[in-house]
Design an enzyme around this catalytic site. Structure first.
Site, PDB file in Angstrom:
ATOM      1  N   TYR A 143     -84.348  78.836  19.549  1.00  0.00           N
ATOM      2  CA  TYR A 143     -85.195  78.482  19.488  1.00  0.00           C
ATOM      3  C   TYR A 143     -86.259  78.831  20.898  1.00  0.00           C
ATOM      4  CZ  TYR A 143     -83.456  74.933  16.183  1.00  0.00           C
ATOM      5  OH  TYR A 143     -82.775  74.434  15.021  1.00  0.00           O
ATOM      6  N   LYS A 192     -69.497  78.456  17.618  1.00  0.00           N
ATOM      7  CA  LYS A 192     -69.046  79.500  16.816  1.00  0.00           C
ATOM      8  C   LYS A 192     -68.531  80.797  17.308  1.00  0.00           C
ATOM      9  CE  LYS A 192     -69.052  80.774  12.204  1.00  0.00           C
ATOM     10  NZ  LYS A 192     -68.145  79.884  11.481  1.00  0.00           N
ATOM     11  N   ASP A 224     -69.024  75.027  11.505  1.00  0.00           N
ATOM     12  CA  ASP A 224     -68.887  74.579  10.143  1.00  0.00           C
ATOM     13  C   ASP A 224     -67.813  73.767  10.014  1.00  0.00           C
ATOM     14  OD1 ASP A 224     -67.062  76.680  11.334  1.00  0.00           O
ATOM     15  OD2 ASP A 224     -67.026  77.751   9.401  1.00  0.00           O
ATOM     16  N   ASP A 248     -79.382  70.515  16.497  1.00  0.00           N
ATOM     17  CA  ASP A 248     -80.331  69.881  15.665  1.00  0.00           C
ATOM     18  C   ASP A 248     -79.980  69.590  14.476  1.00  0.00           C
ATOM     19  OD1 ASP A 248     -83.035  69.777  14.710  1.00  0.00           O
ATOM     20  OD2 ASP A 248     -83.539  71.619  14.634  1.00  0.00           O
ATOM     21  N   ASP A 252     -78.699  65.348  13.081  1.00  0.00           N
ATOM     22  CA  ASP A 252     -79.548  64.668  11.993  1.00  0.00           C
ATOM     23  C   ASP A 252     -78.286  64.236  11.020  1.00  0.00           C
ATOM     24  OD1 ASP A 252     -81.851  64.779  12.739  1.00  0.00           O
ATOM     25  OD2 ASP A 252     -82.578  66.037  10.910  1.00  0.00           O
TER      26      ASP A 252
END
Ligand code: NAD
Length: 358
Positions: A143, A192, A224, A248, A252
């Site tokens: 980001y 990852k 994942d 992020d 959620d």
């Protein structure tokens, strides 16, 4: 008597309603635990745009920097929806995070016993209880990395860069290990590393920091798999630490397991320890001004503030217990139940009830 200075940023929509209930609970808790609280109100978001033309006035930054901690309601609303991107209330949120150097976002995903049936997961998957803390890196990664859009031979392409430095990873890893040490001593680092160089550096650095925390059991998981495990067997997790983008998404996902957006608190920490505390939901303009919002996420944000910034863990626990007891007696509209012994209450009635249970 100890005195804490709290910057109060009510913001827009339901912000003023829910924050008033949270400060009511905090004042009563202070009285009970023998400390004093001084509130300093400051503007942010649409309210600040209306008053000063800017979503985060310098005066607000100064008040927040001079405070022991910051309590925020929410920002945004229909009135400002047509403003250009850079002038919208939400810009105030990113700007306050940057101004205060908030590098760690803590998002608890908790299922409160009386609200078990609100979770979209089956009871046998939830198990006895669920209490996960997602620690998300907040100021680095993709980001904030180099980005751009190019055109070559008539083909347009765009790119964003995931970049992490060792000090950035060390800082968030230490925050997560400290958190795990105070909880069930289990930390899962999510990356990852089978594909990304930045993840391989992340994993190596977290492993090195782990040597300073031998009492914490560290595991690693690919992002994942973690997304899958959160809905397959969420109770395997205690603390999860991860990068900005993975956090992020996963925070959620984890929070939705609890079933109600009006119940979830969050904290964003900086190196000075003052931190900013806010509910995860927005300003809910559809119900603003009706005294019907659920103030519990903001009340639980105050509990987090007491625990993580003000060093008052017993006071934090008292608030959390009061919330669980209140849920057995009354509910706001968003979590209302057909059970006849549980009253439907307004936002301020819920605040009064929790206050009376402190
Ligand atoms: P929202 O979280 O405000 O609302 C989503 C739904 O949940 C609405 O139906 C709302 O009524 C309900 N809801 C939310 N909080 C509730 C509560 N405490 N009690 C009862 N019901 C509640 O999200 P949205 O509708 O996507 O966004 C509305 C505005 O909030 C937008 O301007 C958005 O940009 C802003 N926003 C701000 C923040 C923040 O301040 N941190 C976060 C998200 C969205």
């Amino acid at each position: 008597m100890k005195k804490y200075k709290i910057a109060v940023l009510k913001g827009d929509g339901i912000g003023p309603e829910i924050v008033s209930e949270a400060t009511k609970v905090l004042s009563k808790t202070a009285e009970e635990f023998g400390f004093d609280v001084e509130y300093q109100q400051a503007l942010i978001g649409g309210a600040a745009i209306d008053e000063t033309g800017c979503p985060l006035p310098q005066e607000t930054i100064d008040i927040c920097k001079g405070a022991d901690s910051v309590l925020l309601g929410a920002v945004g609303g229909y009135k400002w929806d047509t403003l250009p991107g850079a002038e919208r209330p939400e810009v105030g949120l990113l700007a306050i995070r940057k101004a205060l150097g908030l590098y760690a976002n803590l998002r608890p995903a908790v299922i409160f016993e009386p609200l078990k049936s609100a979770s979209p997961l089956k009871e046998e998957i939830i198990g006895e209880s669920l209490d996960i803390m997602v620690v998300r890196e907040l100021t680095g990664g993709i980001y904030f990395g180099e980005r751009g859009t190019n055109e070559e031979d008539g083909i347009i392409s765009a790119y964003d860069t995931e970049r992490y430095s060792v000090p950035e990873i060390e800082r968030i890893a230490k925050t997560a290990f400290e958190m795990a040490r105070k909880r069930n001593k289990k930390l899962c680092s999510v990356d990852k590393a089978n594909v990304l160089d930045s993840s391989r550096l992340w994993r190596k650095t977290v492993e090195r920091i782990a040597k300073d925390y031998p009492e914490v059991e560290l595991s690693h998981m690919y992002v994942d798999n973690c997304a899958m495990q959160l809905v397959r067997n969420p109770s395997q997790f205690d603390v999860i630490v991860t990068s900005n983008m993975f956090g992020d998404i996963l925070s959620d996902e984890a929070s939705m397991i609890s079933g109600s957006i009006g119940m979830l608190a969050s904290a964003s920490l900086n190196e000075s320890g003052s931190g900013l505390y806010e509910p995860i939901h927005g300003s809910a303009p559809d119900i603003a001004g009706q005294n019907s919002a659920n103030p519990l996420a903001t009340i639980l944000s105050v509990a987090m503030m007491l625990r993580y910034s003000l060093g008052e863990p017993k006071a934090a626990e008292r608030i959390e217990k009061a919330v669980v007891t209140a849920l057995k007696q009354a509910r706001t509209a968003d979590i209302a139940t057909k059970e006849t012994n549980i009253k439907k209450v307004t936002c301020s009635e819920m605040g009064d009830l929790v206050t009376s249970l402190i």
